[in-house]
Scaffold this motif. Structure first.
Motif, PDB file in Angstrom:
ATOM      1  N   LEU A   1       0.834  -1.195   0.000  1.00 61.26           N
ATOM      2  CA  LEU A   1       0.000   0.000   0.000  1.00 61.26           C
ATOM      3  C   LEU A   1       0.873   1.251   0.000  1.00 61.26           C
ATOM      4  O   LEU A   1       1.877   1.333   0.702  1.00 61.26           O
ATOM      5  CB  LEU A   1      -0.918   0.018   1.229  1.00 61.26           C
ATOM      6  N   ASN A   2       0.483   2.223  -0.799  1.00 63.92           N
ATOM      7  CA  ASN A   2       1.237   3.467  -0.910  1.00 63.92           C
ATOM      8  C   ASN A   2       0.679   4.536   0.027  1.00 63.92           C
ATOM      9  O   ASN A   2      -0.530   4.716   0.108  1.00 63.92           O
ATOM     10  CB  ASN A   2       1.200   3.998  -2.345  1.00 63.92           C
ATOM     11  N   GLY A   3       1.575   5.243   0.707  1.00 57.78           N
ATOM     12  CA  GLY A   3       1.161   6.377   1.529  1.00 57.78           C
ATOM     13  C   GLY A   3       0.780   6.034   2.947  1.00 57.78           C
ATOM     14  O   GLY A   3       0.721   6.915   3.810  1.00 57.78           O
ATOM     15  N   PHE A   4       0.488   4.764   3.220  1.00 60.15           N
ATOM     16  CA  PHE A   4       0.124   4.346   4.568  1.00 60.15           C
ATOM     17  C   PHE A   4       1.395   4.053   5.377  1.00 60.15           C
ATOM     18  O   PHE A   4       2.362   3.484   4.863  1.00 60.15           O
ATOM     19  CB  PHE A   4      -0.753   3.096   4.548  1.00 60.15           C
ATOM     20  N   ASP A   5       1.370   4.441   6.644  1.00 62.07           N
ATOM     21  CA  ASP A   5       2.466   4.135   7.560  1.00 62.07           C
ATOM     22  C   ASP A   5       2.186   2.755   8.140  1.00 62.07           C
ATOM     23  O   ASP A   5       1.406   2.602   9.082  1.00 62.07           O
ATOM     24  CB  ASP A   5       2.549   5.202   8.657  1.00 62.07           C
ATOM     25  N   ILE A   6       2.806   1.729   7.549  1.00 62.60           N
ATOM     26  CA  ILE A   6       2.501   0.348   7.905  1.00 62.60           C
ATOM     27  C   ILE A   6       3.334  -0.085   9.112  1.00 62.60           C
ATOM     28  O   ILE A   6       4.564   0.019   9.112  1.00 62.60           O
ATOM     29  CB  ILE A   6       2.780  -0.606   6.725  1.00 62.60           C
ATOM     30  N   ASP A   7       2.648  -0.544  10.144  1.00 64.60           N
ATOM     31  CA  ASP A   7       3.315  -1.109  11.314  1.00 64.60           C
ATOM     32  C   ASP A   7       3.579  -2.592  11.004  1.00 64.60           C
ATOM     33  O   ASP A   7       2.724  -3.450  11.205  1.00 64.60           O
ATOM     34  CB  ASP A   7       2.410  -0.966  12.550  1.00 64.60           C
ATOM     35  N   ARG A   8       4.774  -2.877  10.511  1.00 64.62           N
ATOM     36  CA  ARG A   8       5.065  -4.219  10.004  1.00 64.62           C
ATOM     37  C   ARG A   8       5.008  -5.282  11.098  1.00 64.62           C
ATOM     38  O   ARG A   8       4.544  -6.399  10.863  1.00 64.62           O
ATOM     39  CB  ARG A   8       6.427  -4.230   9.307  1.00 64.62           C
ATOM     40  N   ILE A   9       5.505  -4.931  12.282  1.00 62.53           N
ATOM     41  CA  ILE A   9       5.464  -5.906  13.384  1.00 62.53           C
ATOM     42  C   ILE A   9       4.016  -6.254  13.718  1.00 62.53           C
ATOM     43  O   ILE A   9       3.666  -7.426  13.920  1.00 62.53           O
ATOM     44  CB  ILE A   9       6.189  -5.347  14.623  1.00 62.53           C
ATOM     45  N   HIS A  10       3.170  -5.232  13.740  1.00 64.37           N
ATOM     46  CA  HIS A  10       1.753  -5.470  14.059  1.00 64.37           C
ATOM     47  C   HIS A  10       1.069  -6.343  13.013  1.00 64.37           C
ATOM     48  O   HIS A  10       0.365  -7.295  13.368  1.00 64.37           O
ATOM     49  CB  HIS A  10       1.021  -4.129  14.174  1.00 64.37           C
ATOM     50  N   ILE A  11       1.272  -6.025  11.724  1.00 68.64           N
ATOM     51  CA  ILE A  11       0.574  -6.807  10.697  1.00 68.64           C
ATOM     52  C   ILE A  11       1.147  -8.226  10.596  1.00 68.64           C
ATOM     53  O   ILE A  11       0.421  -9.172  10.248  1.00 68.64           O
ATOM     54  CB  ILE A  11       0.574  -6.118   9.326  1.00 68.64           C
ATOM     55  N   GLU A  12       2.433  -8.380  10.904  1.00 65.83           N
ATOM     56  CA  GLU A  12       3.001  -9.734  10.935  1.00 65.83           C
ATOM     57  C   GLU A  12       2.343 -10.544  12.047  1.00 65.83           C
ATOM     58  O   GLU A  12       1.994 -11.715  11.855  1.00 65.83           O
ATOM     59  CB  GLU A  12       4.512  -9.675  11.155  1.00 65.83           C
ATOM     60  N   ASP A  13       2.161  -9.909  13.209  1.00 68.77           N
ATOM     61  CA  ASP A  13       1.522 -10.599  14.324  1.00 68.77           C
ATOM     62  C   ASP A  13       0.076 -10.928  14.024  1.00 68.77           C
ATOM     63  O   ASP A  13      -0.432 -12.002  14.391  1.00 68.77           O
ATOM     64  CB  ASP A  13       1.602  -9.749  15.596  1.00 68.77           C
ATOM     65  N   LYS A  14      -0.599 -10.020  13.348  1.00 68.08           N
ATOM     66  CA  LYS A  14      -2.043 -10.193  13.111  1.00 68.08           C
ATOM     67  C   LYS A  14      -2.342 -11.088  11.917  1.00 68.08           C
ATOM     68  O   LYS A  14      -3.254 -11.921  11.966  1.00 68.08           O
ATOM     69  CB  LYS A  14      -2.701  -8.830  12.911  1.00 68.08           C
ATOM     70  N   PHE A  15      -1.561 -10.929  10.825  1.00 70.01           N
ATOM     71  CA  PHE A  15      -1.905 -11.624   9.573  1.00 70.01           C
ATOM     72  C   PHE A  15      -0.849 -12.630   9.109  1.00 70.01           C
ATOM     73  O   PHE A  15      -1.075 -13.327   8.119  1.00 70.01           O
ATOM     74  CB  PHE A  15      -2.125 -10.600   8.454  1.00 70.01           C
ATOM     75  N   GLY A  16       0.308 -12.686   9.807  1.00 72.05           N
ATOM     76  CA  GLY A  16       1.358 -13.596   9.373  1.00 72.05           C
ATOM     77  C   GLY A  16       0.984 -15.045   9.608  1.00 72.05           C
ATOM     78  O   GLY A  16       0.071 -15.371  10.364  1.00 72.05           O
ATOM     79  N   GLU A  17       1.709 -15.938   8.946  1.00 69.56           N
ATOM     80  CA  GLU A  17       1.463 -17.373   9.113  1.00 69.56           C
ATOM     81  C   GLU A  17       1.777 -17.786  10.541  1.00 69.56           C
ATOM     82  O   GLU A  17       2.799 -17.399  11.095  1.00 69.56           O
ATOM     83  CB  GLU A  17       2.310 -18.171   8.128  1.00 69.56           C
ATOM     84  N   LYS A  18       0.876 -18.540  11.135  1.00 71.74           N
ATOM     85  CA  LYS A  18       1.046 -18.968  12.531  1.00 71.74           C
ATOM     86  C   LYS A  18       1.883 -20.249  12.597  1.00 71.74           C
ATOM     87  O   LYS A  18       1.813 -21.098  11.737  1.00 71.74           O
ATOM     88  CB  LYS A  18      -0.330 -19.215  13.177  1.00 71.74           C
TER      89      LYS A  18
END
Length: 410
Positions: free
Chosen positions: A393-410
């Motif tokens: 996504l362009n322009g959004f400040d992505i919290d990578r640690i958060h999205i990895e925790d929420k959507f990453g493979e478990k």
């Protein structure tokens, strides 16, 4: 004492009994009815309505003694009594008016309270302008080419979730919006198939179906090698009879893999090849012709060719990431007869905005399986993940640690 027949008075009521009760309340027993009639009279606060009432004409005794109910007997003249009655009527009217005013004021205050709550929720300012945070989020979504309906959906979620004081925290709202986008993306799960796993890729002209077939076929071999498994047996079929050089292109890929590519022009051909290879083949890849999504007749012919009993194919619709949302809607709808379960987004390297794809797939309830981003075989293809899509996504400040925790493979 006697009755003054010349001083006739009238009183109104819904019935004769009510009129008599009113006279008794006013004069005790010192009254006499001399006439009565039914008459339509106006009523209500502004005398705008009418109803039928009993009109009683009466006279009272001279020097009537009136008991006010206070314990004191007051001798009233006729003029005093009439004035007193007039004042009572005026007071009653004033009481009714005041009650109406109070009710109106209560309604006004309730409307003001609701309006204030809307403002406090940050839904709209008095001028009708959106809160700056909502405006900025909408602009970011627009820059990523999300559809109008998708942007409206996100705006409504913002309004329903955040009060005014939290709306001022743009970073907080943005984080929630990124989460909502991620939750709207459906990733197709990897399936376990009994051999042979038949894979068919369909889609419009120029979306890279043949190259994608080659990438998927090559990766089955690489994956087996990486996992210490035997080299899988492959079969490649093409039913692409429309595009010039189509057979030559897929044949070159077949040579690299050490496999001959077979051509099928009818369902009989497909069935014959399938029966020949099904018992000793792990994967059967079928490349198809590219047709305009509006070419319903050729799409129907292709469906007939692939309509083979026992094929149990895994069908993917191939679309490019740069396709306009309006065209994507047409493609997804008109290829629906092919019974595709998920899509492959191709040529993702040729665009920086895929909000159009996210929006349309969300609205059509379709999932994503793979993303390709280049021409190299067997490279430039990967399983789709929510994390990778959000990171693009362009322009959004992505919290990578958060999205990895929420959507990453478990």
């Amino acid at each position: 004492m006697g009755y003054d027949e010349d001083k006739k008075l009238t009183i109104y009521g819904d019935s004769l009994a009510e009129c008599k009760q009113k006279l008794s309340d006013l004069y005790g027993h010192n009254w006499k009815i001399i006439d009565q009639e039914n008459k339509t009279v106006p009523y209500g606060l502004f005398k705008m309505r009418k109803k039928m009432q009993k009109v009683v004409t009466y006279v009272v005794e001279h020097h009537n003694v009136y008991n006010s109910g206070s314990g004191y007997g007051d001798v009233l003249s006729e003029e005093e009594r009439l004035e007193r009655n007039k004042q009572q009527i005026l007071q009653a009217q004033q009481d009714v008016f005041m009650k109406a005013q109070i009710n109106q004021m209560s309604q006004t205050l309730e409307e003001m309270r609701k309006d204030m709550n809307k403002k406090l929720e940050g839904m709209q300012s008095v001028s009708g302008e959106k809160h700056p945070t909502i405006t900025k989020i909408a602009e970011l979504l627009g820059q990523n080419e999300f559809t109008y309906n998708y942007i409206q959906m996100i705006e409504e979620k913002i309004k329903a979730t955040f009060p005014l004081d939290q709306l001022d925290d743009f970073k907080l709202v943005q984080r929630y919006v990124v989460d909502w986008i991620g939750e709207s993306i459906s990733i197709a799960p990897e399936k376990v198939f009994r051999p042979p796993h038949v894979i068919i890729i369909v889609g419009p002209t120029g979306v890279g179906k043949t190259t994608t077939i080659a990438k998927l076929a090559s990766n089955t071999i690489l994956d087996a090698r990486a996992n210490g498994q035997p080299k899988p047996e492959l079969c490649i079929i093409t039913i692409d009879t429309m595009r010039v050089g189509a057979l030559e292109q897929i044949s070159r890929f077949g040579e690299i893999l050490g496999k001959n590519v077979m051509k099928a022009e009818s369902s009989t051909d497909v069935l014959k090849i399938y029966d020949q290879y099904k018992d000793h083949t792990d994967f059967i890849f079928i490349d198809t012709s590219g047709y305009s999504p509006n070419d319903s007749s050729h799409i129907a012919e292709m469906k007939n060719i692939l309509d083979v009993d026992g094929l149990n194919a895994d069908v993917y619709l191939s679309i490019t990431g740069s396709t306009k949302a309006s065209d994507l809607n047409v493609i997804l709808r008109n290829y629906e007869p092919m019974a595709y379960e998920s899509v492959i987004i191709t040529k993702a390297d040729e665009t920086k905005q895929i909000g159009n794809v996210i929006s349309v797939l969300y609205e059509k309830h379709k999932s994503i399986s793979y993303i390709t981003d280049g021409q190299q075989v067997p490279h430039n293809i990967r399983r789709a993940t929510v994390v990778d899509i959000l990171k693009s996504l362009n322009g959004f400040d992505i919290d990578r640690i958060h999205i990895e925790d929420k959507f990453g493979e478990k």
